[in-house]
Design an enzyme around this catalytic site. Sequence first.
Site, short mmCIF file in Angstrom:
data_model
loop_
_atom_site.label_atom_id
_atom_site.label_comp_id
_atom_site.label_asym_id
_atom_site.label_seq_id
_atom_site.Cartn_x
_atom_site.Cartn_y
_atom_site.Cartn_z
N GLU A 1 3.32 9.27 4.76
CA GLU A 1 3.81 9.12 6.14
C GLU A 1 5.25 9.58 6.31
O GLU A 1 5.70 9.79 7.45
CB GLU A 1 3.68 7.67 6.59
N ASP B 1 -1.88 1.31 10.12
CA ASP B 1 -0.52 1.41 10.64
C ASP B 1 0.39 2.07 9.60
O ASP B 1 1.58 2.27 9.86
CB ASP B 1 0.03 0.02 11.00
N CYS C 1 -1.36 -6.98 0.87
CA CYS C 1 -0.81 -7.14 -0.48
C CYS C 1 0.26 -6.08 -0.74
O CYS C 1 0.28 -5.04 -0.07
CB CYS C 1 -1.91 -7.06 -1.53
N LYS D 1 3.12 -14.32 3.03
CA LYS D 1 3.49 -14.82 4.35
C LYS D 1 2.72 -14.11 5.47
O LYS D 1 2.26 -14.74 6.42
CB LYS D 1 4.99 -14.67 4.56
N ILE D 2 2.58 -12.79 5.35
CA ILE D 2 1.85 -12.05 6.39
C ILE D 2 0.37 -12.37 6.35
O ILE D 2 -0.26 -12.62 7.38
CB ILE D 2 2.09 -10.54 6.23
N THR E 1 -2.22 -2.68 7.22
CA THR E 1 -0.87 -2.72 7.80
C THR E 1 0.17 -2.95 6.70
O THR E 1 1.30 -3.33 6.99
CB THR E 1 -0.75 -3.85 8.85
N ARG F 1 0.76 -1.01 2.94
CA ARG F 1 1.32 0.23 2.41
C ARG F 1 0.21 1.27 2.36
O ARG F 1 -0.93 0.97 2.00
CB ARG F 1 1.93 0.02 1.03
N HIS G 1 3.27 3.18 12.05
CA HIS G 1 4.09 2.19 11.33
C HIS G 1 4.91 1.36 12.33
O HIS G 1 6.12 1.21 12.18
CB HIS G 1 5.01 2.86 10.32
#
Length: 330
Positions: free
Chosen positions: A263, A258, A205, A154-155, A232, A234, A295
Site C-alpha cells: 500500500e 482497509d 492480529c 484491544k482492537i 483492518t 496489516r 487505510h
Amino acid sequence: MKTAIFSTKYYEREYMDKANAATGHELTYFEIPLNIDTAVNATGFEAICIQLGDRIDKATITQLSAAGVRLIALRSAGFDNVDIEAAAQHNITVVRVPAYSPQAIAEHAVALILTLDRKTHKAYNRVRENNFSLHGLLGFNLFGKTVGVVGTGKIGRAFCSIMLGFGCRVIAYDIKESEEMKNKGIVYESLDYLLQNSDIISIHCPLNAGSRHLFDAGAFSRMKAGAMLINTSRGALLNTTDAIEALKKKQLGYLGMDVYEGEESLFFKDLSESVVQDDTIERLMSFNNVLITPHQAFFTIEALEQIAKITIGNFTAFENSEPLPNEVLL
C-alpha cells in the site's frame, strides 16, 4: 527536543501542534517518506517521527545514527518497518503508539461488514441516478451468524463486543486467551475450527514472521465456502494472489480490506489522474464482492488526538530520561 516528522499528512499538523503546545518541542514537518534516499534530511535532529510507510532498514539506521538521531518514534502501533536490532546496535531508541483508539478500528471493520452485506455503497450510487431497483441488493441478517475473530488484543476485544451486540455467536483464536472475553461469552477455538465454522472472519492480529500470509491458499481452502473476510490489521497478513484465486472459485464470498500489502505506493495519495501500475489491486477492485478502503480505519478525531498526545509524550519522556512504557524492545 528537535524532531523531524516524516510522511506528514495535512490533517496531522493540527493535532501534533495542539498536543505540543504545552511542551514546546521543536517540530519540523516533512511530507516526504523516510528511507535511505531521504535520510539526509534527518541531519541535525535528535529524533525522527515516522509512519508505517517509511522504510527504516539497516542501511537507513546507519545513516540516521551518523546524522545524530537518538530516537525513532512511530505514530503507529505496528513497527515491522523498522529494523529494531539495527537500531539497538546503534543505540537508537524506538518507541511507538501501542493503542490510540481500538474502537475506531473495530467500528470500521463493522462498517466494512455491513457495507458488503447490505450493499449500501451500490444502493447509494443507484439512487443518485434515480435507480430505485432492489435487484442485486439482497443481504443477510448478522443476527445468529458465527463471527470468527483472529486476535483479541484491544482492537479485537472491541470488535468482539460490538458483534455480540448484533446477536452474533463470536468465536476467537489467539495464542493468549482473554479472560474478559471469556466472561462475555466468547469461545476460544483452534484456527482450523474458526476457519471451518465462521460465516464472517475479522483479522485483528499483529504482523510478524509467524503471521505473514496467515491467510493463504491453505487457509482459504479450509474456510466455510462463501464466508466473508475482513482485514483492518496489516496487508501482509493476507496473501492477495491467493485471495484472488479464492474469490474466482467463490470459496471466498466477500472480502473487505482497509490495508493492502504494498500500500505504500498507493494509499494516502490521489492517483485519480494516473495509471495505477499495481495489477494486483486493480484485479481485486474488479470484483463486485470486494470492498477496499484506503487505510482509514484509524481516521477519527479521537484517534488523531490520542496519536498526537502519546507521540508528544514519548518525545518528552525520552528527553527527560523518564521510563518509556511505549519502547519497542528486542
